[in-house]
Design a protein around this motif. Structure first.
Motif, short mmCIF file in Angstrom:
data_model
loop_
_atom_site.label_atom_id
_atom_site.label_comp_id
_atom_site.label_asym_id
_atom_site.label_seq_id
_atom_site.Cartn_x
_atom_site.Cartn_y
_atom_site.Cartn_z
N VAL A 38 37.23 111.07 34.54
CA VAL A 38 38.68 111.12 34.44
C VAL A 38 39.12 112.38 33.70
O VAL A 38 40.09 113.05 34.07
CB VAL A 38 39.22 109.86 33.72
CG1 VAL A 38 40.68 110.04 33.32
CG2 VAL A 38 39.06 108.64 34.62
N TRP A 45 34.17 113.12 40.17
CA TRP A 45 34.61 111.77 40.52
C TRP A 45 33.67 111.15 41.55
O TRP A 45 33.22 110.01 41.39
CB TRP A 45 36.03 111.83 41.05
CG TRP A 45 36.74 110.52 41.22
CD1 TRP A 45 37.56 109.90 40.34
CD2 TRP A 45 36.70 109.67 42.39
NE1 TRP A 45 38.03 108.72 40.86
CE2 TRP A 45 37.52 108.56 42.11
CE3 TRP A 45 36.06 109.75 43.62
CZ2 TRP A 45 37.71 107.53 43.03
CZ3 TRP A 45 36.23 108.73 44.54
CH2 TRP A 45 37.06 107.63 44.24
N ARG A 98 42.59 106.70 39.06
CA ARG A 98 42.75 108.14 38.79
C ARG A 98 41.96 108.94 39.83
O ARG A 98 41.17 109.81 39.50
CB ARG A 98 42.23 108.46 37.38
CG ARG A 98 42.94 107.72 36.25
CD ARG A 98 44.34 108.24 36.05
NE ARG A 98 44.30 109.60 35.57
CZ ARG A 98 44.18 109.95 34.29
NH1 ARG A 98 44.08 109.01 33.36
NH2 ARG A 98 44.17 111.22 33.94
#
Length: 385
Positions: free
Chosen positions: A328, A336, A363
């Motif tokens: 994040v 990610w 996110r």
């Protein structure tokens, strides 16, 4: 480091110094406890000034509550909550000179206010409660770099000293003053202001990834030991006057550990003893010994792998939380997706990966894609809900 009781901790001077430096970096208040005449004030002044930081000192025995709360003054106007000023007479409190100096210095960097004889505060302790927790003095919000350091003799060695009240004690990191005979002899020879002190950066680890990982470690331990989060004020007055676990002190510990070398188990243990007490500190260190074997940075880079079946569930939970926090923070699709690939390897362990997967899904960077191996898991446990 030997542990005898919550109030009797023998630690090497270098270990104490590293925990103190980490607390300064994390901007939390350390309370040094040591016998009279061992050079606490002189050494602290020399050390902090050698780091290039503002340092000022005051003694609680010479203070009144008004020296913290400010003296009341009559103002011809009143400032309202929206910032507007009305011509209505009101009472305000003049900010003490020491706080004005600290505020000015703390707006351009870390500034340290040392408060000596802290066990002799009496009514002044009540005035300090908001100062220690919120950095507010007489209505003045101190600058972001303001840090307090306190020192005291044990209650039975102080003049009119007393054990700290639990609300005050729970705002502090309690460290034993470890007298460094070598440093004292050198200072006696060349002058204490001329001591060659170790640098602040040399004593701490300035790594965002380390701070994320340590915070996840504390959260992982508490997720499996929820009764340790807030067990209440100790019934023994002596224990209540020192370090004991609460949501506040666990947060302080997580902040301070982020600046400590993750391989320095003595410093980690001392920081934990000084914030949450000896019993919980020893239990946390046992957990940390397992948690430290899994490095999320190395796993993300493909240099290490995770044993999803042989590792304790609480350790895996903390690892997954740490991995998600790093992804994040970096906020790029490659990190990610790399984190999601790691979770996909443990699709058979939804008990430990689902909370972290939820965090990442909330996110998602533009262009990032969920691995195919996770899609069935998302459907079966409604992760996206």
């Amino acid at each position: 480091m030997s542990l005898n009781s919550n109030r009797s901790i023998a630690a090497h001077p270098n270990t104490v110094l590293r925990v103190f430096a980490a607390a300064i970096q994390a901007q939390h208040t350390v309370n040094f406890v040591g016998s009279p005449g061992v050079g606490k004030s002189t050494r602290l002044a020399s050390l902090v000034r050698s780091w290039g930081l503002y340092f000022d000192s005051m003694t609680l025995t010479n203070m009144e509550p008004s020296d913290v709360l400010g003296n009341p003054t009559i103002s011809p106007t009143t400032t309202m909550h929206d910032g507007s000023v009305h011509r209505v007479e009101s009472t305000s409190f003049a900010t003490p000179a020491w706080a004005i100096r600290l505020d000015y210095a703390s707006r351009s960097g870390v500034a340290v206010q040392f408060v000596d004889e802290f066990s002799c505060g009496g009514a002044v302790h009540k005035a300090f409660l908001r100062v220690l927790s919120e950095r507010v003095v007489a209505g003045t919000w101190l600058g972001p770099g303001a840090v307090f350091v306190t020192a005291m003799n044990p209650a039975d060695e102080a003049v009119d000293g007393a054990d700290l009240a639990p609300p005050t004690a729970n705002r502090l990191i309690h460290l034993p003053w470890a007298f460094d005979a070598d440093a004292w002899l050198q200072g006696l020879s060349v002058g204490f202001g001329n001591l060659h002190e170790p640098g602040l950066r040399d004593l701490t680890v300035d790594s965002y990834d380390n701070r994320v990982r340590m915070r996840a470690g504390v959260a992982g331990y508490l997720s499996a030991n929820r009764a340790a989060i807030s067990p209440g004020v100790p019934s023994n007055p002596v224990d209540a006057a020192g370090a004991w676990p609460s949501p506040r002190t666990w947060t302080i510990l997580a902040d301070v550990l982020g600046w400590i070398d993750p391989r320095n188990l003595d410093a980690i243990l001392l920081a934990a003893v000084g914030t949450v007490g000896q019993g919980r500190a020893v239990a946390f260190l046992e957990f940390y010994g397992q948690f430290s074997l899994v490095d999320p940075i190395a796993v993300l880079a493909g240099r290490e792998s995770v044993d999803w079946t042989g590792t304790r569930p609480d350790v895996l939970y903390a690892f997954c939380s740490s991995l998600a926090a790093i992804a994040v923070d970096r906020a790029d699709a490659a990190t990610w997706e790399a984190a999601m690939d790691v979770y996909a390897q443990a699709a058979h362990r939804p008990d430990v990966i689902v909370p972290a997967v939820r965090t990442l899904l909330s996110r998602t960077p533009r262009g990032a894609r969920v691995p195919e191996r996770l899609r069935s898991l998302l459907s079966s446990v409604a992760v996206a809900a």
